[in-house]
Design a protein around this motif. Structure first.
Motif, PDB file in Angstrom:
ATOM      1  N   GLY A 154       0.817  -1.213   0.000  1.00 31.01           N
ATOM      2  CA  GLY A 154       0.000   0.000   0.000  1.00 31.01           C
ATOM      3  C   GLY A 154       0.846   1.257   0.000  1.00 31.01           C
ATOM      4  N   ILE A 155       1.924   1.257   0.772  1.00 30.60           N
ATOM      5  CA  ILE A 155       2.822   2.414   0.814  1.00 30.60           C
ATOM      6  C   ILE A 155       3.475   2.630  -0.540  1.00 30.60           C
ATOM      7  N   THR A 156       3.847   1.510  -1.187  1.00 27.29           N
ATOM      8  CA  THR A 156       4.435   1.637  -2.533  1.00 27.29           C
ATOM      9  C   THR A 156       3.441   2.274  -3.493  1.00 27.29           C
ATOM     10  N   GLY A 157       2.176   1.871  -3.374  1.00 26.91           N
ATOM     11  CA  GLY A 157       1.148   2.473  -4.227  1.00 26.91           C
ATOM     12  C   GLY A 157       1.007   3.963  -3.983  1.00 26.91           C
ATOM     13  N   ILE A 158       1.080   4.353  -2.701  1.00 28.17           N
ATOM     14  CA  ILE A 158       0.997   5.783  -2.366  1.00 28.17           C
ATOM     15  C   ILE A 158       2.180   6.540  -2.966  1.00 28.17           C
ATOM     16  N   GLU A 159       3.379   5.956  -2.844  1.00 29.39           N
ATOM     17  CA  GLU A 159       4.567   6.614  -3.393  1.00 29.39           C
ATOM     18  C   GLU A 159       4.460   6.787  -4.902  1.00 29.39           C
ATOM     19  N   ARG A 160       3.950   5.745  -5.584  1.00 33.66           N
ATOM     20  CA  ARG A 160       3.782   5.856  -7.036  1.00 33.66           C
ATOM     21  C   ARG A 160       2.783   6.941  -7.391  1.00 33.66           C
ATOM     22  N   LYS A 161       1.730   7.015  -6.615  1.00 37.57           N
ATOM     23  CA  LYS A 161       0.721   8.051  -6.881  1.00 37.57           C
ATOM     24  C   LYS A 161       1.294   9.440  -6.676  1.00 37.57           C
ATOM     25  N   GLN A 163       4.439  10.270  -6.998  1.00 38.27           N
ATOM     26  CA  GLN A 163       5.353  10.528  -8.121  1.00 38.27           C
ATOM     27  C   GLN A 163       4.596  10.963  -9.362  1.00 38.27           C
ATOM     28  N   ALA A 164       3.444  10.328  -9.611  1.00 38.62           N
ATOM     29  CA  ALA A 164       2.632  10.712 -10.780  1.00 38.62           C
ATOM     30  C   ALA A 164       2.111  12.136 -10.643  1.00 38.62           C
ATOM     31  N   LYS A 165       1.679  12.500  -9.420  1.00 43.02           N
ATOM     32  CA  LYS A 165       1.195  13.864  -9.193  1.00 43.02           C
ATOM     33  C   LYS A 165       2.310  14.881  -9.377  1.00 43.02           C
ATOM     34  N   ASN A 166       3.509  14.543  -8.870  1.00 46.14           N
ATOM     35  CA  ASN A 166       4.646  15.460  -9.032  1.00 46.14           C
ATOM     36  C   ASN A 166       5.004  15.648 -10.501  1.00 46.14           C
ATOM     37  N   LYS A 167       4.931  14.553 -11.271  1.00 49.32           N
ATOM     38  CA  LYS A 167       5.229  14.636 -12.701  1.00 49.32           C
ATOM     39  C   LYS A 167       4.225  15.525 -13.417  1.00 49.32           C
TER      40      LYS A 167
END
Length: 360
Positions: A154-161, A163-167
């Motif tokens: 779940g934490i990995t999913g949050i981190e990916r999300k 990163q997508a928002k930052n991009k």
């Protein structure tokens, strides 16, 4: 949805009611389910959904399985939702409405509002973890290794999300600076053009060419109306239309002088909306604002001719003056058509015809 199980609904001895909301639909991931417009109940230990027509139809989710929540605001023809992301259910989970699901989250769709308070209460219940104080072990207590592994997922999913928002944010900033660069280039071009015109006037090195004049005017028009009146800044109703009337009088006074003191409402609509840029006016708002010009004592007034043509005109240009000017032109030219008069006084052919009607 496979984390939910059938429940007889009564609260446990150490379980307390936190919040409840009617009119909630359950989604298995993004897919609708038959669980529609039910009562959603949040307790210190579980999340329950109950069918208001069949009290025996109740499904429950243990809060320790919840990894994190995400709030989704309502949109056009869409209700507000809360995404509930969950870890893997333990093997000892009682039977439920769904045996297996490809989704690790469910959506709670709020048809009757209340999602904001429910989200806050849900977050608070997850933070407090009252179920850990319970003397009765919860169903996933023996599955700590599985839960820890899924929490990491779940934490990995949050981190990916994130990163997508930052991009996406970086892309938006890049596009914004591109627009800013174009604006700076246009401003430089305008400064150069105005400097050329000023130098020609000062040094008397020749008349300004017609192309330069047209170009200069087009740049000035493209600047638009600074800080236009909008419903967001001035509310709605009479106050909005009053402020809009003041803006119209201020920005139209000079254009009206250039076109003989009168402009059809159709031309006004086009001119004002071009000057306002993205803050466009509706025809009704424009008409309502024009109707307030006289009551506010502004120098621009609304007039409706007998033919039905609606215009805005300067108060300084009375009908008597228009009749005298038209009469003078007729005496000079002996005869005039509406098209010829429109070219002489710089008005549209429609308004030229109305001048002839006034003359008669």
């Amino acid at each position: 949805m496979d984390r939910f199980y059938w429940s007889d609904s009564p609260l446990k001895s150490d379980e307390s009611l936190v919040f409840q909301q009617t009119g909630v639909r359950l989604y298995d991931g993004d897919k609708k389910t038959k669980f529609d417009r039910g009562l959603l109940i949040l307790t210190t230990h579980r999340l329950l959904w109950r069918d208001p027509k069949d009290q025996t139809c109740t499904v429950a989710l243990d809060l320790p399985l919840v990894v994190f929540l995400e709030e989704k605001p309502s949109g056009f023809a869409k209700s507000a939702k809360i995404s509930v992301y969950m870890s893997v259910a333990p093997s000892s989970k009682p039977p439920g409405p769904v045996t297996s699901s490809v989704y690790n989250f469910v959506l709670l769709s709020f048809r009757e509002a209340g999602e904001t308070q429910f989200f806050r209460s849900f977050q608070e219940a997850l933070t407090q973890k009252r179920w850990l104080q319970s003397s009765i072990p919860v169903q996933v207590a023996a599955q700590s290794s599985i839960q820890n592994r899924q929490i990491r997922t779940g934490i990995t999913g949050i981190e990916r999300k994130m990163q997508a928002k930052n991009k996406q944010m970086e892309q938006n900033i890049s596009e914004a600076f591109e627009d800013l660069s174009k604006l700076i280039d246009k401003a430089k071009e305008m400064v150069d053009l105005s400097r050329t015109i000023s130098n020609k006037i000062r040094d008397k090195q020749g008349a300004i060419t017609e192309d330069e004049t047209i170009k200069f005017k087009s740049y000035l028009l493209s600047l638009g109306i600074p800080d236009p009146v909008t419903r967001e800044t001035h509310g709605s109703g009479a106050m909005y239309h009053m402020e809009l009337a003041k803006e119209l009088s201020r920005v139209l006074e000079k254009p009206l002088q250039e076109c003989g003191g009168m402009m059809s409402l159709t031309d006004v609509y086009c001119w004002v909306n071009r000057a306002r840029g993205m803050e466009l006016l509706s025809p009704d708002d424009l008409l309502n604002a024009c109707k307030m010009l006289e009551a506010l004592g502004l120098p621009v007034r609304l007039k409706i001719f007998d033919s039905g043509v609606v215009v805005l005109h300067l108060l300084s240009h009375s009908e008597e003056e228009i009749i005298l000017d038209t009469t003078k032109l007729l005496e000079e030219k002996k005869s005039l058509t509406a098209d010829e008069l429109s070219q002489l006084v710089a008005v549209s052919v429609v308004l030229a015809r109305e001048r002839f009607v006034l003359e008669t």
